[in-house]
Design a protein around this motif. Structure first.
Motif, PDB file in Angstrom:
ATOM      1  N   ALA A 197       0.043  15.504  -9.193  1.00  0.00           N
ATOM      2  CA  ALA A 197      -0.704  15.189 -10.088  1.00  0.00           C
ATOM      3  C   ALA A 197      -0.888  13.646 -10.658  1.00  0.00           C
ATOM      4  CB  ALA A 197      -0.374  15.893 -11.248  1.00  0.00           C
ATOM      5  N   MET A 198       0.520  13.000 -10.681  1.00  0.00           N
ATOM      6  CA  MET A 198       0.563  11.667 -11.132  1.00  0.00           C
ATOM      7  C   MET A 198      -0.077  10.770 -10.054  1.00  0.00           C
ATOM      8  SD  MET A 198       2.190   8.888 -10.022  1.00  0.00           S
ATOM      9  CE  MET A 198       3.698   9.309  -9.243  1.00  0.00           C
ATOM     10  N   ALA A 199       0.113  10.928  -8.607  1.00  0.00           N
ATOM     11  CA  ALA A 199      -0.152  10.106  -7.699  1.00  0.00           C
ATOM     12  C   ALA A 199      -1.707  10.166  -7.750  1.00  0.00           C
ATOM     13  CB  ALA A 199       0.367  10.596  -6.283  1.00  0.00           C
ATOM     14  N   GLU A 200      -2.294  11.339  -7.742  1.00  0.00           N
ATOM     15  CA  GLU A 200      -3.804  11.663  -7.767  1.00  0.00           C
ATOM     16  C   GLU A 200      -4.346  10.769  -8.932  1.00  0.00           C
ATOM     17  OE1 GLU A 200      -4.520  15.782  -7.738  1.00  0.00           O
ATOM     18  OE2 GLU A 200      -5.628  15.439  -5.762  1.00  0.00           O
ATOM     19  N   ALA A 201      -3.782  10.605 -10.065  1.00  0.00           N
ATOM     20  CA  ALA A 201      -4.340  10.040 -11.388  1.00  0.00           C
ATOM     21  C   ALA A 201      -3.980   8.527 -11.454  1.00  0.00           C
ATOM     22  CB  ALA A 201      -3.745  10.592 -12.431  1.00  0.00           C
ATOM     23  N   ASP A 202      -3.498   8.125 -10.457  1.00  0.00           N
ATOM     24  CA  ASP A 202      -3.003   6.646 -10.292  1.00  0.00           C
ATOM     25  C   ASP A 202      -3.972   5.903  -9.238  1.00  0.00           C
ATOM     26  OD1 ASP A 202      -1.929   4.079 -10.101  1.00  0.00           O
ATOM     27  OD2 ASP A 202      -0.088   4.638 -10.802  1.00  0.00           O
ATOM     28  N   PRO A 203      -4.982   4.904  -9.627  1.00  0.00           N
ATOM     29  CA  PRO A 203      -5.777   4.417  -8.555  1.00  0.00           C
ATOM     30  C   PRO A 203      -4.911   3.543  -7.666  1.00  0.00           C
ATOM     31  CG  PRO A 203      -6.072   3.492 -10.711  1.00  0.00           C
ATOM     32  CD  PRO A 203      -5.417   4.683 -11.083  1.00  0.00           C
ATOM     33  N   ALA A 204      -3.711   3.142  -7.843  1.00  0.00           N
ATOM     34  CA  ALA A 204      -2.979   2.208  -7.228  1.00  0.00           C
ATOM     35  C   ALA A 204      -2.172   3.168  -5.992  1.00  0.00           C
ATOM     36  CB  ALA A 204      -1.962   1.594  -7.812  1.00  0.00           C
ATOM     37  N   LEU A 205      -2.337   4.304  -6.035  1.00  0.00           N
ATOM     38  CA  LEU A 205      -1.531   5.368  -5.237  1.00  0.00           C
ATOM     39  C   LEU A 205      -2.447   6.209  -4.463  1.00  0.00           C
ATOM     40  CD1 LEU A 205       1.284   6.246  -7.640  1.00  0.00           C
ATOM     41  CD2 LEU A 205       1.326   4.615  -5.774  1.00  0.00           C
ATOM     42  N   HIS A 206      -2.028   6.624  -3.093  1.00  0.00           N
ATOM     43  CA  HIS A 206      -2.943   7.473  -2.291  1.00  0.00           C
ATOM     44  C   HIS A 206      -2.024   9.031  -2.507  1.00  0.00           C
ATOM     45  CE1 HIS A 206      -5.275   4.189  -0.742  1.00  0.00           C
ATOM     46  NE2 HIS A 206      -4.186   3.716  -0.778  1.00  0.00           N
TER      47      HIS A 206
ATOM     48  N   GLU B 243       0.923  -1.171   0.026  1.00  0.00           N
ATOM     49  CA  GLU B 243      -0.084   0.110   0.236  1.00  0.00           C
ATOM     50  C   GLU B 243       0.912   1.172   0.009  1.00  0.00           C
ATOM     51  OE1 GLU B 243      -3.473   2.047   2.715  1.00  0.00           O
ATOM     52  OE2 GLU B 243      -3.218   0.135   3.151  1.00  0.00           O
ATOM     53  N   VAL B 244       0.766   2.098  -0.911  1.00  0.00           N
ATOM     54  CA  VAL B 244       1.862   3.102  -1.219  1.00  0.00           C
ATOM     55  C   VAL B 244       1.086   4.381  -1.352  1.00  0.00           C
ATOM     56  CG1 VAL B 244       3.452   3.983  -2.843  1.00  0.00           C
ATOM     57  CG2 VAL B 244       3.264   1.643  -2.646  1.00  0.00           C
ATOM     58  N   SER B 245       1.746   5.571  -0.699  1.00  0.00           N
ATOM     59  CA  SER B 245       0.901   6.916  -0.705  1.00  0.00           C
ATOM     60  C   SER B 245       2.270   7.711  -1.158  1.00  0.00           C
ATOM     61  CB  SER B 245       0.483   7.215   0.717  1.00  0.00           C
ATOM     62  OG  SER B 245      -0.451   6.267   1.073  1.00  0.00           O
ATOM     63  N   ILE B 246       1.930   9.048  -1.479  1.00  0.00           N
ATOM     64  CA  ILE B 246       2.972   9.902  -1.861  1.00  0.00           C
ATOM     65  C   ILE B 246       2.483  11.256  -1.303  1.00  0.00           C
ATOM     66  CG2 ILE B 246       3.828  11.576  -3.532  1.00  0.00           C
ATOM     67  CD1 ILE B 246       3.894   8.927  -5.458  1.00  0.00           C
ATOM     68  N   ALA B 247       3.313  11.897  -0.672  1.00  0.00           N
ATOM     69  CA  ALA B 247       3.012  13.316   0.069  1.00  0.00           C
ATOM     70  C   ALA B 247       3.920  14.194  -0.829  1.00  0.00           C
ATOM     71  CB  ALA B 247       3.219  13.307   1.461  1.00  0.00           C
ATOM     72  N   SER B 248       3.345  15.093  -1.611  1.00  0.00           N
ATOM     73  CA  SER B 248       4.042  16.209  -2.197  1.00  0.00           C
ATOM     74  C   SER B 248       2.994  17.412  -2.237  1.00  0.00           C
ATOM     75  CB  SER B 248       4.506  15.555  -3.689  1.00  0.00           C
ATOM     76  OG  SER B 248       3.302  15.061  -4.108  1.00  0.00           O
ATOM     77  N   PRO B 249       3.698  18.788  -2.769  1.00  0.00           N
ATOM     78  CA  PRO B 249       3.170  19.934  -2.919  1.00  0.00           C
ATOM     79  C   PRO B 249       1.666  19.720  -4.049  1.00  0.00           C
ATOM     80  CG  PRO B 249       5.385  20.380  -2.653  1.00  0.00           C
ATOM     81  CD  PRO B 249       5.323  18.983  -3.191  1.00  0.00           C
ATOM     82  N   ALA B 250       0.690  20.364  -3.471  1.00  0.00           N
ATOM     83  CA  ALA B 250      -0.350  20.512  -4.354  1.00  0.00           C
ATOM     84  C   ALA B 250      -0.111  21.234  -5.764  1.00  0.00           C
ATOM     85  CB  ALA B 250      -1.677  21.085  -3.814  1.00  0.00           C
TER      86      ALA B 250
END
Length: 372
Positions: free
Chosen positions: A45-54, A32-39
């Protein structure tokens, strides 16, 4: 495992984006993988678009007024999500993770740090982060290990995990694909022209002007058999004026930023990364994965990318005369390009494949959890 990758960059993030994007997507197949980065960042944008990521929007700011609200937001995420691993990638995100973990005690996640630049490590802040908020440190090349061994991070346990590229995505072109790519990018170019290319960037420190200066040193007949392609942001006007002064603007093609660099890599014969400073190079690995021999400078982590005379050539930084000698060698023996290109591909698959890198990183994470 629950893994959180952090990155402080707004905008594209360059090599940081490539590093985290590759690791996160590969790890998400089993964890289970998440990414924290600036809006608004490319990574968010990549993380938001990938359903496998949070995706979590966090501003890893150096601004004092913005630091504390960001600290509270990240602390809540860490407590709610209970990550096993937080993998930090720069001083701003590392510092905020350290502050956000305060008070978590034994419930805090294990922290892995990757150093991405070749700047020396000094100061009280680095010592504090190393002591209180680092459980393992990743060396992406021997140059990184040299810097880290002389720093407070040496006590955290240094592990060598090289940069990896997707060798299934970056694959050599066949003759038809190469010819089509060359015609599309460079219509009307003479068939016997040697195309030198790079997707390593267009900043001055990337050394591409050294290559053009080297070409200007060649006899007229050899000089006219060469063409240079650069992928990346348009260079500064003053740098292009220097190209004009060399009389080589007609022999330079600028592609601009590309969503996919493979067509450019297919069109070229030989790659180059002639940086004046560099930790490690994704661009060099991508070119090698595409079956292109590469000319590299002897700075940072670039020398270890290849074996001179086998997968490419190594020259001193800031040395147009030495680059010119290599160009003469290549022009005199064009058949060697294919041989060295095949060796470059083999080295990349063996040492720099994403599968190898992910397996190694996964073992680092697992070992940390066993130590808890």
């Amino acid at each position: 495992m629950k893994i959180l990758y952090t990155n402080f960059h707004h905008g594209s993030g360059g090599g940081h984006f490539t590093y985290i994007n590759g690791l996160a997507k590969a790890m998400a197949a089993r964890h289970e993988v998440s990414i924290a980065s600036p809006a608004g960042s490319q990574l968010h944008a990549m993380a938001e678009a990938d359903p496998a990521l949070h995706a979590f929007a966090i501003d890893f700011s150096n601004n004092f007024k913005r630091l504390w609200p960001a600290r509270r937001a990240l602390a809540k995420i860490l407590r709610d999500e209970r990550f096993d691993i937080v993998h930090v990638n720069g001083s701003p995100d590392h510092r905020l993770v350290m502050l956000a973990m305060a008070g978590m005690g034994r419930q805090r996640p294990r922290v892995v740090y990757t150093k991405h630049n070749n700047l020396p490590i000094s100061g009280l802040g680095a010592s504090i982060r190393a002591h209180f908020a680092t459980d393992r440190t990743i060396c992406t090349c021997l140059e990184a290990r040299r810097i880290l061994e002389a720093s407070p991070y040496a006590r955290t346990g240094l592990v060598d995990v090289l940069l990896g590229v997707d060798t299934g995505f970056f694959t050599p072109a066949d003759a038809r694909q190469a010819a089509e790519a060359r015609t599309a990018l460079l219509p009307g170019l003479a068939p016997d022209t040697l195309v030198l290319g790079s997707n390593a960037g267009t900043s001055e420190y990337k050394g591409w002007l050294d290559l053009l200066q080297a070409i200007s040193l060649l006899p007229f007949e050899q000089r006219n058999r060469l063409h240079v392609v650069l992928a990346g942001r348009p260079p500064r006007d003053d740098l292009l004026q220097r190209v004009d002064a060399l009389g080589l603007r007609p022999q330079l093609t600028l592609t601009g930023l590309l969503a996919d660099v493979r067509p450019v890599l297919r069109a070229m014969d030989v790659g180059f990364v002639l940086s004046h400073k560099e930790m490690a190079s994704y661009a060099g690995r991508e070119m090698m994965a595409m079956g292109k021999p590469v000319i590299v400078s002897d700075v940072g982590g670039l020398p270890e990318l290849l074996e001179p005379g086998v997968q490419g050539w190594r020259v001193p930084a800031h040395a147009p005369e030495r680059i010119a000698a290599v160009l003469k060698e290549i022009l005199a023996d064009p058949a060697s390009i294919a041989v060295r290109g095949a060796a470059a591909r083999e080295r990349c698959v063996t040492n720099y494949s994403m599968e190898t890198v992910v397996a190694r990183m996964e073992s680092v994470y697992a070992a940390l959890l066993e130590e808890r």
